[in-house]
Write a protein that holds these residues in place. Structure first.
Motif, mmCIF file in Angstrom:
data_model
loop_
_atom_site.group_PDB
_atom_site.id
_atom_site.type_symbol
_atom_site.label_atom_id
_atom_site.label_comp_id
_atom_site.label_asym_id
_atom_site.label_seq_id
_atom_site.Cartn_x
_atom_site.Cartn_y
_atom_site.Cartn_z
ATOM 1 N N GLU A 51 0.793 -1.392 -0.140
ATOM 2 C CA GLU A 51 0.140 -0.122 0.188
ATOM 3 C C GLU A 51 0.917 1.342 0.004
ATOM 4 N N HIS A 52 2.008 1.154 1.060
ATOM 5 C CA HIS A 52 2.760 2.637 0.904
ATOM 6 C C HIS A 52 4.123 2.612 0.473
ATOM 7 N N GLY A 53 4.498 1.380 -0.222
ATOM 8 C CA GLY A 53 6.153 1.288 -0.444
ATOM 9 C C GLY A 53 6.984 1.274 0.839
ATOM 10 N N PRO A 54 8.172 1.070 0.698
ATOM 11 C CA PRO A 54 9.036 0.897 1.553
ATOM 12 C C PRO A 54 9.426 2.223 2.794
ATOM 13 N N VAL A 55 8.141 2.616 3.217
ATOM 14 C CA VAL A 55 8.357 3.879 3.974
ATOM 15 C C VAL A 55 8.378 3.729 5.569
ATOM 16 N N LEU A 56 7.890 2.543 5.977
ATOM 17 C CA LEU A 56 7.726 2.000 7.258
ATOM 18 C C LEU A 56 8.975 2.152 7.972
ATOM 19 N N ARG A 57 8.801 2.902 9.092
ATOM 20 C CA ARG A 57 10.265 3.150 9.837
ATOM 21 C C ARG A 57 10.290 2.771 11.416
ATOM 22 N N GLU A 58 8.861 2.541 11.796
ATOM 23 C CA GLU A 58 8.668 2.173 13.146
ATOM 24 C C GLU A 58 7.467 1.286 13.413
ATOM 25 N N LEU A 59 7.848 0.233 14.284
ATOM 26 C CA LEU A 59 6.996 -0.896 14.788
ATOM 27 C C LEU A 59 6.887 -0.601 16.270
ATOM 28 N N ARG A 83 14.055 -9.287 10.258
ATOM 29 C CA ARG A 83 13.222 -8.917 9.104
ATOM 30 C C ARG A 83 13.410 -7.293 9.081
ATOM 31 N N THR A 84 12.920 -6.687 10.269
ATOM 32 C CA THR A 84 12.567 -5.397 9.949
ATOM 33 C C THR A 84 13.899 -4.260 10.265
ATOM 34 N N HIS A 85 14.918 -4.816 10.793
ATOM 35 C CA HIS A 85 16.174 -4.142 10.913
ATOM 36 C C HIS A 85 16.816 -3.606 9.447
ATOM 37 N N PRO A 86 16.945 -4.679 8.732
ATOM 38 C CA PRO A 86 17.737 -4.420 7.351
ATOM 39 C C PRO A 86 16.656 -3.562 6.375
ATOM 40 N N ALA A 87 15.453 -3.553 6.712
ATOM 41 C CA ALA A 87 14.499 -2.648 5.926
ATOM 42 C C ALA A 87 14.580 -1.327 6.669
ATOM 43 N N GLY A 88 15.116 -1.123 7.471
ATOM 44 C CA GLY A 88 15.296 0.442 8.148
ATOM 45 C C GLY A 88 14.073 0.637 9.101
ATOM 46 N N ILE A 89 13.536 -0.586 9.631
ATOM 47 C CA ILE A 89 12.327 -0.320 10.772
ATOM 48 C C ILE A 89 12.772 -0.739 11.929
ATOM 49 N N THR A 90 12.466 0.313 12.932
ATOM 50 C CA THR A 90 13.049 0.281 14.484
ATOM 51 C C THR A 90 11.880 -0.447 15.160
ATOM 52 N N LEU A 91 12.281 -1.376 15.998
ATOM 53 C CA LEU A 91 11.176 -2.053 16.884
ATOM 54 C C LEU A 91 11.080 -1.319 18.165
ATOM 55 N N TRP A 92 10.138 -0.880 18.714
ATOM 56 C CA TRP A 92 9.556 -0.436 19.803
ATOM 57 C C TRP A 92 8.980 -1.182 20.895
ATOM 58 N N LEU A 93 9.433 -1.897 21.999
ATOM 59 C CA LEU A 93 8.902 -2.717 22.841
ATOM 60 C C LEU A 93 8.495 -1.675 23.916
ATOM 61 N N ALA A 115 17.616 -1.960 19.215
ATOM 62 C CA ALA A 115 18.553 -0.828 18.563
ATOM 63 C C ALA A 115 17.850 -0.008 17.445
ATOM 64 N N CYS A 116 18.126 1.121 17.103
ATOM 65 C CA CYS A 116 17.463 1.797 16.065
ATOM 66 C C CYS A 116 18.001 1.523 14.918
ATOM 67 N N ALA A 117 17.098 1.117 14.020
ATOM 68 C CA ALA A 117 17.689 0.864 12.453
ATOM 69 C C ALA A 117 18.606 1.846 11.910
ATOM 70 N N ASP A 118 18.681 3.133 12.348
ATOM 71 C CA ASP A 118 19.601 4.167 11.716
ATOM 72 C C ASP A 118 20.483 4.276 12.295
ATOM 73 N N GLY A 119 21.027 3.311 13.429
ATOM 74 C CA GLY A 119 22.443 3.166 13.960
ATOM 75 C C GLY A 119 22.381 3.840 15.300
ATOM 76 N N THR A 120 21.544 4.688 15.675
ATOM 77 C CA THR A 120 21.415 5.389 17.145
ATOM 78 C C THR A 120 20.958 4.339 18.312
ATOM 79 N N ALA A 121 21.151 4.798 19.404
ATOM 80 C CA ALA A 121 20.533 3.774 20.408
ATOM 81 C C ALA A 121 19.068 4.086 20.931
ATOM 82 N N GLU A 122 18.481 3.336 21.483
ATOM 83 C CA GLU A 122 17.203 3.750 21.950
ATOM 84 C C GLU A 122 17.437 4.555 23.207
#
Length: 136
Positions: A51-59, A83-93, A115-122
């Motif tokens: 639906e949106h393309g590869p724009v998802l950044r946060e789950l 699956r999510t990290h290489p796609a640039g999606i950060t998991l937030w628990l 770990a944030c997908a952009d390389g920064t720390a949570e």
């Protein structure tokens, strides 16, 4: 919208915007529900990408309703992260129950999972899974 309800487990999905999805986990994430959890979340991610393309950044996963998470449940979370990290999606628990926090500490997987997908720390408060967090 609740997408799936195996015995003792459910995942509710809310698409906040094209960059953010929220999941609410309820029940027991274990050997019996782990694969089904991955199927539901994987299907959600696939549909979102169509639906949106590869724009998802946060789950964001609201974990307050998790009554139990065993090693198979942890394996499911680790698989999702792979699956999510290489796609640039950060998991937030979010809103981690004590038993989830202990499991992550015992296994040393908290930093890896969050770990944030952009390389920064949570942020520290988020890493600790503070229940009072007001972030999405």
């Amino acid at each position: 919208m609740t997408l799936h309800q195996p015995a003792g487990f459910s995942v509710t999905v809310e698409a906040v915007d094209p960059r953010t999805i929220r999941l609410t986990l309820q029940g027991v994430l274990d050997f019996e529900s782990g694969d089904e959890f991955l199927d539901v979340v994987g299907g959600t991610l696939d549909a979102h990408a169509v639906e949106h393309g590869p724009v998802l950044r946060e789950l964001h996963m609201n974990c307050a309703g998790l009554r139990l998470l065993d090693s198979s449940g942890l394996a499911a979370l680790l698989t999702l992260r792979r699956r999510t990290h290489p796609a640039g999606i950060t998991l937030w628990l979010r809103h981690r129950p004590v038993q989830l926090t202990r499991m992550l500490a015992l296994t040393g997987t908290a930093e890896y999972l969050t770990a944030c997908a952009d390389g920064t720390a949570e942020p520290v408060g988020e890493l600790a899974g503070e229940a009072g967090s007001t972030s999405p």
